[in-house]
Design an enzyme around this catalytic site. Structure first.
Site, PDB file in Angstrom:
ATOM      1  N   HIS A 459       0.822  -1.206   0.000  1.00 26.47           N
ATOM      2  CA  HIS A 459       0.000   0.000   0.000  1.00 26.47           C
ATOM      3  C   HIS A 459       0.857   1.258   0.000  1.00 26.47           C
ATOM      4  CE1 HIS A 459       0.584   1.013   4.347  1.00 26.47           C
ATOM      5  NE2 HIS A 459       0.646  -0.290   4.517  1.00 26.47           N
ATOM      6  N   CYS A 478       2.728  -4.998   6.904  1.00 27.62           N
ATOM      7  CA  CYS A 478       2.442  -4.750   5.485  1.00 27.62           C
ATOM      8  C   CYS A 478       3.618  -4.016   4.830  1.00 27.62           C
ATOM      9  CB  CYS A 478       1.173  -3.921   5.336  1.00 27.62           C
ATOM     10  SG  CYS A 478      -0.332  -4.862   5.745  1.00 27.62           S
TER      11      CYS A 478
END
Length: 556
Positions: A459, A478
């Protein structure tokens, strides 16, 4: 009635047997260590007898060839010699074959292929061969000739396997369908070199052909040529005498070739700082010219230790399949890098931010399925309980400051001021915290999804300044991507029917929430490489999750 003394003897004896059988290492039966023959013409026959004896003891000794030398594939070794009636294969009439010299060359230089010589009995073989070459009595020692023969055969089989499959254990994310050579293959390879007289021919084609592996190997050889014969002093990590430390540091810079003091009476601060920067640039440390803790630790490592780190990463390449997909995404976690590869060419490269050592980014294989514009962030419960709930219980305004909304089990937004937060805990939390889209969203403008059991993804981020940091292990697991826009454009570049490249930019300008499904499956691999080759030079990365330590044991 049993005699009392005899009864005590029986008990004591039983106790000794019990002690010997409980947790004590079994003592191996040693083969004859010397068998001197009177006539060299008898040597080959006695060597054959010694080989027979040594092979017969392998199973009794739990696979050990010598006291501390474990056979690589005992059955393959025994079967091979049985096919040759246990005759010597690496010598005749007290003389080593040229093939033995060739094998020893590969063993002594195995670091060039990223494998430590110690794996191939280098110490034992070097000592034994030196004896055979320099000691007249040793030349008549059939036991010594037998030992050398078996060790060379075992080393060849082991190196054959290591070159292709690696020395480390099979891991949970390997993409290989196979993980070892059959006994028949190893025997055929050994037979091949005995017939052809060429070890290089037998090893040809075993190593990976991936560009990353080949560049790492080339850089490894260059590094060894530069540093093999170079030694240096170690520096103190703590010191009170600054002037003495500066002198020691200057000496270390001279030893490493970073500082030339010829014709210089005094090394000034600028010269020393420039030299330290050269070292830092070579070993991928932020080049501030200051010999801080990290730089001193790197300066004190031996050349062999750096070589071993590179070798560990060559081993990781061996865990990949012989052929990679035409197109894929590779994230190197400790290298803080994402690369998109197509037909062996890097099409896109981006800095990334990965998980901290406490919240690691997992290593995995998957396929990119879609990406989302202006995504919500559903906060993982691990973060809710560790970080957010205590802050909310202190001040419910924390939620608004972080752009968070509270969602109940039916998917409805709940006014946080109507909740008694003091009664909520890890064992009772019937809500989901969701960060709304916008400039403050932790996921930024875009989120890239791929199926995995860890609920991680790629992301954007609302804190893009962090990409300037050299150390970028700072997420909850992440992977934050600096070039998220370029990645999205690449993923839809073939989808000309929908003109999605242009559409994405329009949606971003409008702030529209969208999900873009990919028309083709693109593999994504999250991997762990702490060294790579670049323009013939080794580039090192920090072992942020201490994964190298595990593999070091396997290689050594």
């Amino acid at each position: 009635m049993m005699n009392k003394n005899l009864f005590y003897v029986f008990l004591c004896g039983s106790g000794v047997l019990l002690l010997l059988s409980c947790g004590h290492k079994k003592k191996h039966t040693a083969p004859k260590q010397k068998q001197i023959v009177a006539n060299v013409r008898q040597l080959d026959e006695v060597v054959k007898e010694s080989i027979t004896e040594r092979l017969s003891l392998i199973s009794d000794n739990e696979g050990y060839l010598e006291d501390s030398i474990l056979a690589f594939r005992p059955q393959a070794l025994e079967d091979f010699y049985q096919q040759h009636e246990n005759a010597a294969n690496w010598s005749d009439h007290g003389k080593l074959h040229p093939l033995a010299d060739s094998m020893m060359y590969y063993i002594r230089n195995s670091y060039d292929i990223g494998l430590p010589p110690a794996r191939y009995h280098a110490k034992a073989l070097n000592a034994a061969i030196e004896q055979l070459q320099n000691d007249a009595t040793a030349k008549k020692d059939a036991a010594l000739w037998a030992k050398v023969d078996i060790l060379l055969s075992d080393a060849f089989m082991k190196m054959t396997s290591d070159l292709h499959y690696g020395a480390g254990p099979r891991d949970s994310i390997t993409l290989r369908a196979d993980s070892l050579y059959s006994d028949d293959f190893l025997k055929e390879k050994l037979q091949q070199i005995l017939q052809d007289g060429s070890i290089s021919t037998a090893f040809e084609g075993l190593e990976p052909t991936h560009a990353g592996y080949l560049s790492l190997k080339e850089a490894m050889i260059n590094f060894r040529e530069k540093y093999t014969d170079v030694s240096w002093d170690t520096l103190p990590s703590n010191y009170t005498d600054t002037l003495l430390f500066r002198q020691l540091l200057a000496n270390r810079m001279v030893q490493g070739g970073y500082l030339d003091t010829a014709g210089v009476e005094v090394v000034d601060t600028v010269m020393l700082k420039t030299a330290v920067k050269k070292f830092q640039n070579e070993f991928n440390i932020y080049p501030d010219g200051i010999a801080g803790k990290r730089t001193i630790t790197a300066l004190n490592r031996t050349a062999e230790d750096w070589v071993l780190q590179a070798g560990i990463n060559m081993d990781r390449w061996r865990k990949l399949p012989d052929t990679m997909p035409r197109e894929y995404i590779m994230v190197n976690v400790p290298g803080y890098t994402l690369r998109v590869v197509d037909s062996g060419e890097v099409m896109l490269e981006s800095r990334v931010i990965v998980g901290t050592p406490r919240t690691r980014t997992p290593l995995l294989n998957s396929y990119m399925s879609n990406f989302m514009l202006f995504p919500y962030w559903r906060v993982p419960y691990s973060i809710v309980f560790k970080e957010m709930l205590p802050a909310i219980q202190r001040n419910v305004g924390y939620l608004a400051s972080k752009n968070l909304e509270v969602i109940d089990k039916d998917g409805n937004a709940v006014d946080p001021h109507t909740i008694d937060w003091s009664k909520l805990s890890k064992n009772h939390f019937p809500y989901v915290l969701r960060q709304m889209d916008g400039v403050d969203n932790s996921l930024g403008i875009m989120k890239f999804n791929f199926r995995n059991k860890y609920s991680v993804y790629l992301h954007d981020t609302n804190n893009r300044g962090l990409f300037k940091n050299s150390m970028r292990a700072m997420s909850h697991g992440c992977v934050r991507v600096q070039q998220w826009d370029s990645l999205s454009q690449y993923l839809v570049r073939m989808d000309t029917a929908s003109h999605k490249g242009d559409s994405i930019r329009v949606w971003i300008e409008r702030g529209e929430k969208k999900q873009v499904d990919l028309t083709r499956r693109i593999p994504i691999y999250l991997r762990y490489f702490t060294a790579e080759g670049r323009d013939g030079k080794l580039i090192f990365f920090d072992d942020i999750y201490a994964e190298d330590k595990v593999l070091r044991k396997s290689l050594q």
